[in-house]
Design a protein around this motif. Sequence first.
Motif, PDB file in Angstrom:
ATOM      1  N   GLN A 197      26.454  -3.616  17.495  1.00 23.36           N
ATOM      2  CA  GLN A 197      25.769  -4.253  18.614  1.00 23.36           C
ATOM      3  C   GLN A 197      24.702  -5.192  18.073  1.00 23.36           C
ATOM      4  N   ILE A 198      24.519  -6.306  18.772  1.00 22.98           N
ATOM      5  CA  ILE A 198      23.573  -7.317  18.313  1.00 22.98           C
ATOM      6  C   ILE A 198      22.147  -6.882  18.592  1.00 22.98           C
ATOM      7  N   THR A 199      21.906  -6.276  19.759  1.00 21.97           N
ATOM      8  CA  THR A 199      20.561  -5.828  20.114  1.00 21.97           C
ATOM      9  C   THR A 199      20.372  -4.362  19.757  1.00 21.97           C
ATOM     10  N   GLY A 200      19.126  -3.939  19.565  1.00 21.37           N
ATOM     11  CA  GLY A 200      18.832  -2.552  19.276  1.00 21.37           C
ATOM     12  C   GLY A 200      18.944  -1.685  20.518  1.00 21.37           C
ATOM     13  N   ASP A 201      19.054  -0.381  20.320  1.00 19.45           N
ATOM     14  CA  ASP A 201      19.021   0.542  21.455  1.00 19.45           C
ATOM     15  C   ASP A 201      17.674   0.449  22.164  1.00 19.45           C
ATOM     16  N   VAL A 202      16.609   0.340  21.389  1.00 24.61           N
ATOM     17  CA  VAL A 202      15.269   0.122  21.920  1.00 24.61           C
ATOM     18  C   VAL A 202      14.524  -0.804  20.971  1.00 24.61           C
ATOM     19  N   SER A 203      13.799  -1.756  21.515  1.00 24.16           N
ATOM     20  CA  SER A 203      13.006  -2.675  20.700  1.00 24.16           C
ATOM     21  C   SER A 203      11.674  -2.941  21.387  1.00 24.16           C
ATOM     22  N   ILE A 204      10.630  -3.064  20.608  1.00 28.65           N
ATOM     23  CA  ILE A 204       9.327  -3.531  21.087  1.00 28.65           C
ATOM     24  C   ILE A 204       8.932  -4.730  20.242  1.00 28.65           C
ATOM     25  N   GLY A 205       8.532  -5.811  20.918  1.00 35.30           N
ATOM     26  CA  GLY A 205       8.204  -7.007  20.163  1.00 35.30           C
ATOM     27  C   GLY A 205       7.505  -8.047  21.001  1.00 35.30           C
ATOM     28  N   PHE A 206       7.568  -9.298  20.515  1.00 32.62           N
ATOM     29  CA  PHE A 206       6.916 -10.432  21.166  1.00 32.62           C
ATOM     30  C   PHE A 206       7.981 -11.404  21.647  1.00 32.62           C
ATOM     31  N   ASP A 207       7.942 -11.740  22.944  1.00 32.24           N
ATOM     32  CA  ASP A 207       8.868 -12.686  23.571  1.00 32.24           C
ATOM     33  C   ASP A 207       8.211 -14.060  23.579  1.00 32.24           C
ATOM     34  N   ASN A 208       8.731 -14.985  22.765  1.00 32.63           N
ATOM     35  CA  ASN A 208       8.069 -16.288  22.646  1.00 32.63           C
ATOM     36  C   ASN A 208       8.329 -17.184  23.849  1.00 32.63           C
ATOM     37  N   MET A 209       9.323 -16.878  24.679  1.00 33.24           N
ATOM     38  CA  MET A 209       9.552 -17.660  25.891  1.00 33.24           C
ATOM     39  C   MET A 209       8.484 -17.344  26.939  1.00 33.24           C
ATOM     40  N   HIS A 210       8.181 -16.072  27.111  1.00 36.41           N
ATOM     41  CA  HIS A 210       7.161 -15.661  28.068  1.00 36.41           C
ATOM     42  C   HIS A 210       5.770 -15.609  27.445  1.00 36.41           C
ATOM     43  N   GLN A 211       5.718 -15.634  26.101  1.00 39.15           N
ATOM     44  CA  GLN A 211       4.452 -15.494  25.375  1.00 39.15           C
ATOM     45  C   GLN A 211       3.776 -14.158  25.692  1.00 39.15           C
ATOM     46  N   LYS A 212       4.609 -13.108  25.803  1.00 39.60           N
ATOM     47  CA  LYS A 212       4.104 -11.779  26.106  1.00 39.60           C
ATOM     48  C   LYS A 212       4.861 -10.747  25.273  1.00 39.60           C
ATOM     49  N   TYR A 213       4.279  -9.547  25.168  1.00 42.10           N
ATOM     50  CA  TYR A 213       4.973  -8.448  24.514  1.00 42.10           C
ATOM     51  C   TYR A 213       6.052  -7.885  25.436  1.00 42.10           C
ATOM     52  N   PHE A 214       7.085  -7.303  24.831  1.00 40.89           N
ATOM     53  CA  PHE A 214       8.209  -6.782  25.615  1.00 40.89           C
ATOM     54  C   PHE A 214       8.682  -5.442  25.074  1.00 40.89           C
ATOM     55  N   VAL A 215       9.380  -4.701  25.951  1.00 43.62           N
ATOM     56  CA  VAL A 215      10.210  -3.583  25.548  1.00 43.62           C
ATOM     57  C   VAL A 215      11.607  -3.867  26.067  1.00 43.62           C
ATOM     58  N   GLU A 216      12.608  -3.534  25.264  1.00 50.08           N
ATOM     59  CA  GLU A 216      14.004  -3.776  25.651  1.00 50.08           C
ATOM     60  C   GLU A 216      14.827  -2.540  25.318  1.00 50.08           C
ATOM     61  N   VAL A 217      15.658  -2.103  26.281  1.00 55.32           N
ATOM     62  CA  VAL A 217      16.506  -0.927  26.113  1.00 55.32           C
ATOM     63  C   VAL A 217      17.945  -1.314  26.423  1.00 55.32           C
ATOM     64  N   LEU A 218      18.865  -0.863  25.602  1.00 65.63           N
ATOM     65  CA  LEU A 218      20.283  -1.090  25.854  1.00 65.63           C
ATOM     66  C   LEU A 218      20.777  -0.001  26.792  1.00 65.63           C
ATOM     67  N   CYS A 219      21.178  -0.368  28.015  1.00 71.55           N
ATOM     68  CA  CYS A 219      21.552   0.633  29.015  1.00 71.55           C
ATOM     69  C   CYS A 219      22.987   1.101  28.807  1.00 71.55           C
ATOM     70  N   ALA A 220      23.436   2.041  29.666  1.00 75.41           N
ATOM     71  CA  ALA A 220      24.757   2.650  29.519  1.00 75.41           C
ATOM     72  C   ALA A 220      25.891   1.638  29.625  1.00 75.41           C
ATOM     73  N   LYS A 221      25.665   0.545  30.362  1.00 75.67           N
ATOM     74  CA  LYS A 221      26.690  -0.485  30.515  1.00 75.67           C
ATOM     75  C   LYS A 221      26.710  -1.471  29.350  1.00 75.67           C
ATOM     76  N   GLY A 222      25.865  -1.240  28.360  1.00 79.28           N
ATOM     77  CA  GLY A 222      25.836  -2.103  27.192  1.00 79.28           C
ATOM     78  C   GLY A 222      25.049  -3.382  27.383  1.00 79.28           C
ATOM     79  N   LYS A 223      24.244  -3.449  28.436  1.00 79.37           N
ATOM     80  CA  LYS A 223      23.451  -4.641  28.701  1.00 79.37           C
ATOM     81  C   LYS A 223      21.987  -4.365  28.381  1.00 79.37           C
ATOM     82  N   PRO A 224      21.336  -5.240  27.623  1.00 76.73           N
ATOM     83  CA  PRO A 224      19.914  -5.043  27.331  1.00 76.73           C
ATOM     84  C   PRO A 224      19.051  -5.256  28.564  1.00 76.73           C
ATOM     85  N   GLN A 225      18.122  -4.335  28.791  1.00 78.75           N
ATOM     86  CA  GLN A 225      17.184  -4.412  29.902  1.00 78.75           C
ATOM     87  C   GLN A 225      15.786  -4.651  29.317  1.00 78.75           C
ATOM     88  N   ARG A 226      15.188  -5.788  29.639  1.00 81.17           N
ATOM     89  CA  ARG A 226      13.909  -6.172  29.037  1.00 81.17           C
ATOM     90  C   ARG A 226      12.819  -6.284  30.090  1.00 81.17           C
TER      91      ARG A 226
END
Length: 279
Positions: free
Chosen positions: A189-218
Amino acid sequence: SAASDVYKRQVEEIITMKNLKCFNFAVLTVFFSTFFAITAAYADSPGSKVLAHWRFEQIQNLNGELAPSVVGQPLTANDRGPVDPHPFVYDDTGNGNFLQVQGSYPSPIVFSDDVPAPYVDGKPNTRSLAIKRGEYVVNMDRSLPYYDLRKSWTIEASLKCNLLGTEQVFLCKEGLRGNMVGDAFIGGQITGDVSIGFDNMHQKYFVEVLCAKGKPQRIVAGDVVEAGKWYDVRAHAIFNTNTGQTTLSFEVKASGQPSFGKPNTIKFDGHALKRNAGR
């Protein structure tokens, strides 16, 4: 830096991640200089338990002795694994979930004396990590990779970015790993199961989780990030057995502010964290 003792008692079940069941923790970034300090809490049901807490104040030698971390020095390793004089970041819970270096030697990740506050929970707070690239991980011979965190987890960290021009990931659970075949990524998978980082588009910190359907939720949260300023972040997920959904929340505040505000929240189908993800 450190999560408050009061909050630790209040949380239900808590975590931090980079490969669990194969859970393997890592601090990860390949972008520029970022000062980083993290506290993680993890838990297996029933009840709550802090599974890992890295203050970066001490290193543990191969013989088990503790020593102060040294500003400007990295963890040390060779092709066979960690070596003295600085093999592990000590886990303050006593659970033995030490961080160790993975990748290039010597590591470009070093200890720093840039911190968001001189004291946390009444203890001196004198160290963070200065991350330029590379990763520190919790290896598979530790207990952390084998907790079942599908029901609930919480992550807390203090972060400071010096450069804001690109997306950055500071902490992640990698999930299923694949291989590069030519120019194609196969079998993972390209994205992690869970990630915490900086979103340069929003210029804010984010959390992202890969849900059961395989889609990242940020989720992004907090004010627009200022370069060179410390922020505290908290991510929490809890699975509802009745609805089969997880509620994911994320809070961000400037370090030094007394409390978090109202979190940003989303819901997605499936458990709070995948259990069978590989490294």
